[in-house]
Design a protein around this motif. Sequence first.
Motif, PDB file in Angstrom:
ATOM      1  N   LEU A 166       0.826  -1.217   0.000  1.00 48.66           N
ATOM      2  CA  LEU A 166       0.000   0.000   0.000  1.00 48.66           C
ATOM      3  C   LEU A 166       0.857   1.262   0.000  1.00 48.66           C
ATOM      4  O   LEU A 166       1.819   1.383   0.752  1.00 48.66           O
ATOM      5  CB  LEU A 166      -0.923  -0.008   1.233  1.00 48.66           C
ATOM      6  N   ASP A 167       0.481   2.198  -0.848  1.00 46.50           N
ATOM      7  CA  ASP A 167       1.098   3.530  -0.880  1.00 46.50           C
ATOM      8  C   ASP A 167      -0.027   4.548  -0.981  1.00 46.50           C
ATOM      9  O   ASP A 167      -0.564   4.783  -2.058  1.00 46.50           O
ATOM     10  CB  ASP A 167       2.046   3.635  -2.085  1.00 46.50           C
ATOM     11  N   THR A 168      -0.398   5.091   0.172  1.00 46.80           N
ATOM     12  CA  THR A 168      -1.437   6.122   0.165  1.00 46.80           C
ATOM     13  C   THR A 168      -1.152   7.091   1.298  1.00 46.80           C
ATOM     14  O   THR A 168      -0.148   6.938   2.002  1.00 46.80           O
ATOM     15  CB  THR A 168      -2.841   5.484   0.259  1.00 46.80           C
ATOM     16  N   ARG A 188       7.182  12.693   4.422  1.00 47.42           N
ATOM     17  CA  ARG A 188       6.096  13.676   4.576  1.00 47.42           C
ATOM     18  C   ARG A 188       4.811  12.984   5.052  1.00 47.42           C
ATOM     19  O   ARG A 188       4.130  13.452   5.964  1.00 47.42           O
ATOM     20  CB  ARG A 188       5.873  14.353   3.215  1.00 47.42           C
ATOM     21  N   GLU A 189       4.500  11.848   4.446  1.00 47.87           N
ATOM     22  CA  GLU A 189       3.274  11.123   4.811  1.00 47.87           C
ATOM     23  C   GLU A 189       3.366  10.517   6.214  1.00 47.87           C
ATOM     24  O   GLU A 189       2.381  10.469   6.950  1.00 47.87           O
ATOM     25  CB  GLU A 189       2.987  10.041   3.768  1.00 47.87           C
ATOM     26  N   LEU A 190       4.561  10.067   6.564  1.00 46.79           N
ATOM     27  CA  LEU A 190       4.754   9.509   7.912  1.00 46.79           C
ATOM     28  C   LEU A 190       4.593  10.610   8.964  1.00 46.79           C
ATOM     29  O   LEU A 190       3.991  10.403  10.010  1.00 46.79           O
ATOM     30  CB  LEU A 190       6.141   8.869   8.010  1.00 46.79           C
ATOM     31  N   ALA A 253       8.193   9.219  -8.758  1.00 45.28           N
ATOM     32  CA  ALA A 253       9.347   8.550  -8.122  1.00 45.28           C
ATOM     33  C   ALA A 253       8.868   7.479  -7.137  1.00 45.28           C
ATOM     34  O   ALA A 253       9.372   6.351  -7.121  1.00 45.28           O
ATOM     35  CB  ALA A 253      10.238   9.566  -7.409  1.00 45.28           C
ATOM     36  N   GLY A 254       7.881   7.836  -6.317  1.00 48.02           N
ATOM     37  CA  GLY A 254       7.370   6.892  -5.317  1.00 48.02           C
ATOM     38  C   GLY A 254       6.732   5.665  -5.969  1.00 48.02           C
ATOM     39  O   GLY A 254       6.958   4.532  -5.533  1.00 48.02           O
ATOM     40  N   ASP A 255       5.937   5.887  -6.997  1.00 48.39           N
ATOM     41  CA  ASP A 255       5.294   4.754  -7.680  1.00 48.39           C
ATOM     42  C   ASP A 255       6.334   3.859  -8.344  1.00 48.39           C
ATOM     43  O   ASP A 255       6.198   2.630  -8.366  1.00 48.39           O
ATOM     44  CB  ASP A 255       4.318   5.254  -8.756  1.00 48.39           C
TER      45      ASP A 255
HETATM   46 MG    MG Z   1       4.257   9.033  -2.900  1.00 44.47          MG
END
Ligand code: MG
Length: 321
Positions: A166-168, A188-190, A253-255
Amino acid sequence: MAEIVTLTMNPALDIATGAEAVVPTDKIRCGPPRYDPGGGGINVARVITTLGGEALAVFPAGGASGQALEALLKRDRIPSCRVPVSGSTRESFTVDERRTGLQYRFVLPGPEIGEAEWKACLDRLAAQAQGARFVVASGSLPPGVPAGFFQSVADLSRDLGARFVLDTSGEPLRRMRSGVYLLKPSLRELREWTGQALARDAEQVAAARGMIERGLSEIVVISKGGEGALLVLADGAERLPAIEVPVRSAVGAGDSMVGAIVFGLVKGLSLRDAVRMGMAAGAATLMTPGTELCRREDVERLYEAARAMQGIPVSAPESSR
Ligand SMILES: [Mg+2]
Ligand SMILES: Nc1ncnc2c1ncn2[C@@H]1O[C@H](COP(=O)(O)OP(=O)(O)OP(=O)(O)O)[C@@H](O)[C@H]1O
């Protein structure tokens, strides 16, 4: 039967171009557009295809833009399964400003997805992911889809015997309780998830450990842009240094990282090497303009460079355990 199935609830028709300057009022004359199929899980499937693997992309789409998206996936030979919806698929517009080298990204909200429509996505995923090894969900949720949606995907993956990646971000991430095999938050998401500044590696590892201890995920890979990544498990963590590359566009980049990690795992790489391949793909994506993702030869070359770099063990402060 696909070994990897990706889910993109909020896909986009990506349009990328360049202009001398982005200014108000005046018409901005742009260069020729490049069209790409976009959205988290679709990008993940694109990267896996580029690397020579196979991933099936499941996504809801509607309207003329939805048809265009489907045609682009065909063009790129990405196996796909469209769940028809009444709303029109969103478009995203990226402009590289030549004068400054800055990039402007205009991202529209997705269409409203009705209850019958998002339930149809779960049903279609359940049918397509029979026998799959990995289910990968990436990206945001469009209006109408409940914030707890990805927990249903985690439960479904568990029932299918597939590992869930999961990447959200934001509320959909906050609502996750269990069942993730590998979670890939950016730093940033963390920070958003904890509400804390998490200045040091040790604090970041402790936050990811918290996710693991609650049973949310088995593995957490914290991506830190130009600072590399932290690979966090229940019983250890290490920092993997970034691979230096000339930066053109950070879109995807993340994907790319998530796609290459899953590709590596399916190919039988160790977890650490799969993450290194993910970092190589993330870095390779920075080298290409606009919404173009990575090129295979770059990923392979950068992966060799990444393998030559030592990971550094990081321990979390005792108090957080
Ligand atoms: Mg991302
Ligand atoms: N400037 C950079 N130099 C080298 N590698 C990079 C750079 N930016 C990104 N990467 C690689 O790509 C990976 C993913 O990038 P990043 O952490 O920015 O994730 P992201 O999901 O795109 O971020 P976000 O979702 O917050 O926009 C990084 O862990 C790193 O390996």
